[in-house]
Design a protein around this motif. Structure first.
Motif, PDB file in Angstrom:
ATOM      1  N   ASN A  45      62.421  99.114  77.830  1.00  0.00           N
ATOM      2  CA  ASN A  45      63.057  99.832  76.840  1.00  0.00           C
ATOM      3  C   ASN A  45      64.309  98.460  76.418  1.00  0.00           C
ATOM      4  OD1 ASN A  45      61.774 102.370  76.386  1.00  0.00           O
ATOM      5  ND2 ASN A  45      62.741 102.812  78.677  1.00  0.00           N
ATOM      6  N   ASP A  46      64.379  97.245  77.221  1.00  0.00           N
ATOM      7  CA  ASP A  46      64.932  96.376  77.280  1.00  0.00           C
ATOM      8  C   ASP A  46      65.081  95.974  75.470  1.00  0.00           C
ATOM      9  OD1 ASP A  46      65.853  93.045  76.517  1.00  0.00           O
ATOM     10  OD2 ASP A  46      66.829  93.991  77.920  1.00  0.00           O
ATOM     11  N   PRO A  47      66.515  96.257  74.495  1.00  0.00           N
ATOM     12  CA  PRO A  47      66.134  95.699  72.654  1.00  0.00           C
ATOM     13  C   PRO A  47      65.410  94.571  72.403  1.00  0.00           C
ATOM     14  CG  PRO A  47      68.586  96.959  73.717  1.00  0.00           C
ATOM     15  CD  PRO A  47      67.454  96.209  75.520  1.00  0.00           C
ATOM     16  N   PHE A  48      65.825  93.605  73.539  1.00  0.00           N
ATOM     17  CA  PHE A  48      64.501  92.521  72.740  1.00  0.00           C
ATOM     18  C   PHE A  48      63.648  92.186  72.843  1.00  0.00           C
ATOM     19  CE2 PHE A  48      63.624  88.315  74.639  1.00  0.00           C
ATOM     20  CZ  PHE A  48      63.367  87.529  73.199  1.00  0.00           C
ATOM     21  N   TRP A  49      62.812  93.023  74.220  1.00  0.00           N
ATOM     22  CA  TRP A  49      61.540  92.945  74.407  1.00  0.00           C
ATOM     23  C   TRP A  49      60.724  94.341  73.346  1.00  0.00           C
ATOM     24  CZ3 TRP A  49      59.244  89.321  76.532  1.00  0.00           C
ATOM     25  CH2 TRP A  49      59.551  88.118  78.052  1.00  0.00           C
ATOM     26  N   VAL A  50      61.915  95.072  73.022  1.00  0.00           N
ATOM     27  CA  VAL A  50      61.001  96.087  72.273  1.00  0.00           C
ATOM     28  C   VAL A  50      61.415  95.149  70.574  1.00  0.00           C
ATOM     29  CG1 VAL A  50      61.530  98.478  70.822  1.00  0.00           C
ATOM     30  CG2 VAL A  50      62.268  98.514  73.465  1.00  0.00           C
ATOM     31  N   ARG A  51      62.231  94.944  70.555  1.00  0.00           N
ATOM     32  CA  ARG A  51      62.191  94.298  69.344  1.00  0.00           C
ATOM     33  C   ARG A  51      61.073  92.890  69.312  1.00  0.00           C
ATOM     34  NH1 ARG A  51      66.476  93.450  68.833  1.00  0.00           N
ATOM     35  NH2 ARG A  51      66.658  90.668  70.295  1.00  0.00           N
ATOM     36  N   LEU A  52      60.661  92.041  69.953  1.00  0.00           N
ATOM     37  CA  LEU A  52      59.884  91.541  70.360  1.00  0.00           C
ATOM     38  C   LEU A  52      58.367  92.099  69.529  1.00  0.00           C
ATOM     39  CD1 LEU A  52      59.289  88.511  70.598  1.00  0.00           C
ATOM     40  CD2 LEU A  52      58.615  88.576  72.490  1.00  0.00           C
ATOM     41  N   TRP A  57      57.806  94.489  68.668  1.00  0.00           N
ATOM     42  CA  TRP A  57      57.171  95.532  67.355  1.00  0.00           C
ATOM     43  C   TRP A  57      56.904  94.108  66.020  1.00  0.00           C
ATOM     44  CZ3 TRP A  57      55.642  99.403  65.270  1.00  0.00           C
ATOM     45  CH2 TRP A  57      56.239 100.821  65.593  1.00  0.00           C
ATOM     46  N   ILE A  58      57.611  92.891  66.235  1.00  0.00           N
ATOM     47  CA  ILE A  58      57.220  91.737  65.717  1.00  0.00           C
ATOM     48  C   ILE A  58      55.649  91.987  66.007  1.00  0.00           C
ATOM     49  CG2 ILE A  58      57.686  89.127  65.551  1.00  0.00           C
ATOM     50  CD1 ILE A  58      61.089  90.124  65.860  1.00  0.00           C
ATOM     51  N   PHE A  59      55.488  91.303  66.927  1.00  0.00           N
ATOM     52  CA  PHE A  59      54.340  90.691  67.163  1.00  0.00           C
ATOM     53  C   PHE A  59      52.598  91.958  66.536  1.00  0.00           C
ATOM     54  CE2 PHE A  59      55.087  88.542  71.655  1.00  0.00           C
ATOM     55  CZ  PHE A  59      55.196  87.263  70.580  1.00  0.00           C
ATOM     56  N   PHE A  60      53.434  93.193  66.521  1.00  0.00           N
ATOM     57  CA  PHE A  60      53.112  94.356  66.533  1.00  0.00           C
ATOM     58  C   PHE A  60      52.358  94.001  64.482  1.00  0.00           C
ATOM     59  CE2 PHE A  60      52.067  99.296  64.315  1.00  0.00           C
ATOM     60  CZ  PHE A  60      50.777  99.167  65.389  1.00  0.00           C
ATOM     61  N   ILE A  61      53.428  93.621  63.987  1.00  0.00           N
ATOM     62  CA  ILE A  61      53.619  94.196  62.688  1.00  0.00           C
ATOM     63  C   ILE A  61      52.839  92.865  62.411  1.00  0.00           C
ATOM     64  CG2 ILE A  61      55.058  94.092  60.666  1.00  0.00           C
ATOM     65  CD1 ILE A  61      57.184  95.829  62.365  1.00  0.00           C
ATOM     66  N   THR A  62      53.024  91.972  63.212  1.00  0.00           N
ATOM     67  CA  THR A  62      52.105  90.581  62.159  1.00  0.00           C
ATOM     68  C   THR A  62      51.509  90.619  62.369  1.00  0.00           C
ATOM     69  OG1 THR A  62      54.294  89.040  63.479  1.00  0.00           O
ATOM     70  CG2 THR A  62      52.628  88.005  63.105  1.00  0.00           C
ATOM     71  N   PHE A  63      50.465  90.769  64.063  1.00  0.00           N
ATOM     72  CA  PHE A  63      48.981  91.286  63.897  1.00  0.00           C
ATOM     73  C   PHE A  63      48.342  92.003  63.115  1.00  0.00           C
ATOM     74  CE2 PHE A  63      45.830  94.236  65.174  1.00  0.00           C
ATOM     75  CZ  PHE A  63      44.857  92.869  65.723  1.00  0.00           C
TER      76      PHE A  63
END
Length: 615
Positions: A141-148, A150-156
């Motif tokens: 639940n770390d904000p950095f890893w959550v954001r990362l 989501w970025i990979f998910f959306i990019t894929f």
């Protein structure tokens, strides 16, 4: 020291690697090296005796400078170092030494000088261990890893959708396989021929019943070079407008090779010597030679004292030299204007007279005993017909007309007789649909020449597309013409049907012919001739479509043909037949044995079939 070595002593398998001879395995004694952590051990004074695999004792001298013998050295170590070494090793050191078991391998090298290699396995590298689940969950639940994430998910998914869209675009935008080009209108259907320059009351009805794609009208010879006159223009427009409403193209037969005395070209030539090159103009005190006109008189007319002009087609009708610059310009303007008025086809009449020899020698007799020397048929006319360059000049006029309108037809109106003369210097036929071979007359005649017929059919296999003048049928036979018409209907050619001889009772026949000529097997299929002793037969076939097999009996007795052995199926379906075909004892529907099929005299049958698969 000796006790320690004894406790760490073990037996290992030593693998001896010898590249020159077979290797063996022997038991050797190995010793556990003393740990570096035991700083009290005197490394420089230690010496280990190891028995090698060849049975000899080898010395392992660790930093010893003494050159004494082995027995003296061992005696000295026993007296000097024995007690000290044991006192220096503690219990924990002994445990560490016991826990470390390294293998020592002797690898035999050069067998000549006794060199060997020693391989001591090192301490194994500890295996990598990742983070535990509990450690990982700290970052879930770390904000950095959550954001990362989501970025990979959306990019894929964006990349995946982009690839999907690209694939769809490529499929849609990729050039499609081009569909076969449809036949031009003058090849697709039959042509209706009218012998007039105006539309009759029932002309449109006849064209519709014949299912014609074009209607042919005759432009009077004296009007050829007057098409710009308003009265002539209006007549042409009237014809074109009537047929535009039913999507039928207009074709004009024109006579461009002579003009009447009152024509502008002749008038200009009489007044201007520079205009006289358009004619065969001879300045001579007497008639130039004994050439005859087609009306059996002299072919020369004295237009001025001592000036004679060739007129083969009658009095006051003067021949034009068709490859002259003046005539080329005048006729090109005529063709362009006709195209502008909506005319889609031109048929040139009297084409064999277009090139005239300037050699005015007398003709030689043809040897035809049916004529005497005062008649046109008695002479060969080698100086006024079929001259070299005829194909090239026709091709020039063809290009002019084709550049003036789309889907243009440019051809001739009579039998060529010598088709080789109508080819250009490059070997190309100068017109679109030539007419030659007297094929229709030979086909209709009871005294038909099978060799000549087969020769013409063979030319069609090379892609030649001809005109069939059905008016020739009535010239040689009074029999029912439906047999010949059906046989010609699927040949690579265009039937020209005289409207004056149209029989309304044959309306169904022309409708059926239109359907057959619109089929893929005819429009885009192959043409094949089949051999038979007494019958003429051919097939039209396109892959994936039913084929058509056409049989004509030109004889006066019933005939059978043996076609099954020529790659055709044994049974076919009856598609159509001429009026004079007797359909008795021939089967019906789709159950006709072609070898048993009896073809009535001068009749035609059209069969459909599914082609056999080739092995």
């Amino acid at each position: 020291m000796k006790n320690i070595l004894k406790r760490n002593r073990k037996t290992v398998q030593v693998v001896s690697v010898d590249y020159s001879e077979k290797q063996t395995e022997k038991e050797v004694e190995t010793y556990k090296p003393i740990s570096e952590e035991s700083e009290d051990i005197k490394k420089d004074e230690s010496d280990v005796h190891i028995k090698s695999e060849n049975g000899f004792v080898e010395n392992l001298d660790l930093k010893s400078d003494n050159s004494t013998t082995e027995n003296q050295k061992m005696t000295q170590e026993d007296t000097v170092n024995d007690g000290a070494d044991e006192q220096m090793l503690r219990v924990e050191d002994n445990d560490k030494l016991t826990g470390k078991r390294d293998e020592v391998k002797f690898i035999k090298g050069d067998h000549q000088n006794g060199d060997a290699k020693i391989d001591i396995s090192g301490t194994p590298t500890p295996a990598f261990t990742g983070m535990s689940k509990e450690e990982l969950m700290k970052y879930a639940n770390d904000p950095f890893w959550v954001r990362l994430r989501w970025i990979f998910f959306i990019t894929f998914w964006l990349i995946w959708l982009a690839m999907l869209g690209g694939a769809i675009f490529i499929i849609i935008d990729a050039p499609k396989c081009a569909a076969p080009a449809p036949l031009p209108w003058y090849k697709r259907g039959v042509l209706a021929k009218f012998s007039s320059f105006s539309i009759g009351d029932d002309d449109i009805a006849k064209v519709l019943q014949i299912k014609a794609s074009g209607a042919i009208y005759e432009l009077p010879a004296e009007l050829t070079y007057t098409v710009h006159d308003k009265e002539v223009e209006e007549k042409i427009k009237d014809i074109v407008n009537h047929y535009n409403d039913i999507n039928v193209n207009v074709i004009l037969d024109i006579v461009p090779n002579f003009v009447p005395k009152q024509s502008r070209l002749m008038t200009e030539a009489l007044n201007d010597e520079t205009k006289r090159s358009a004619f065969i103009w001879i300045e001579k005190p007497e008639i130039p030679n004994k050439w005859l006109s087609l009306v059996n008189g002299s072919a020369w007319s004295e237009v001025l004292p001592g000036n004679y002009v060739l007129n083969q087609f009658g009095d006051d009708l003067y021949d034009l030299h068709m490859n002259d610059t003046i005539v080329k310009h005048e006729l090109s303007e005529v063709l362009r204007h006709l195209a502008a008025l909506g005319v889609k086809g031109i048929r040139m009449k009297n084409s064999k007279f277009y090139i005239l020899s300037k050699n005015i020698q007398d003709e030689i007799p043809s040897g035809n005993t049916q004529y005497d020397l005062t008649e046109y048929g008695f002479w060969t006319h080698t100086h006024t017909t079929f001259q070299e360059g005829l194909g090239d000049i026709l091709y020039e006029y063809k290009i002019v007309f084709e550049n003036s309108t789309d889907n243009a037809l440019f051809t001739v109106a009579e039998d060529m007789i010598r088709p080789e003369v109508y080819k250009t210097h490059n070997g190309e036929m100068s017109v679109d649909t030539p007419m030659y071979g007297r094929f229709v007359q030979s086909l209709s005649s009871k005294a038909y020449n099978s060799t000549e017929l087969i020769k013409v059919l063979k030319n069609m296999e090379t892609g030649e597309w001809l005109q069939w003048n059905l008016e020739d049928i009535s010239k040689v036979s009074s029999d029912n013409p439906s047999g010949v018409i059906y046989f010609l209907s699927l040949l690579p050619g265009t039937p020209v049907i005289p409207a004056k001889s149209f029989d309304e009772t044959h309306g169904y026949m022309y409708k059926h012919i239109e359907q057959l000529r619109s089929s893929p097997s005819y429009m885009h299929g192959d043409f094949h001739i089949f051999n038979s002793e007494h019958l003429l037969a051919y097939a039209r076939l396109k892959s994936g479509n039913p084929g058509y097999f056409v049989i004509f009996n030109p004889t006066d007795i019933e005939r059978k043909g043996n076609f099954a052995l020529q790659g055709l199926p044994e049974k076919m379906s009856m598609q159509s037949f001429s009026d004079n075909f007797i359909a008795n004892n021939n089967g019906s529907g789709s159950n006709i044995l072609i070898d048993d099929l009896e073809i009535s005299p001068r009749s035609t049958v059209i069969l459909s079939y599914v082609p056999l698969k080739s092995d």
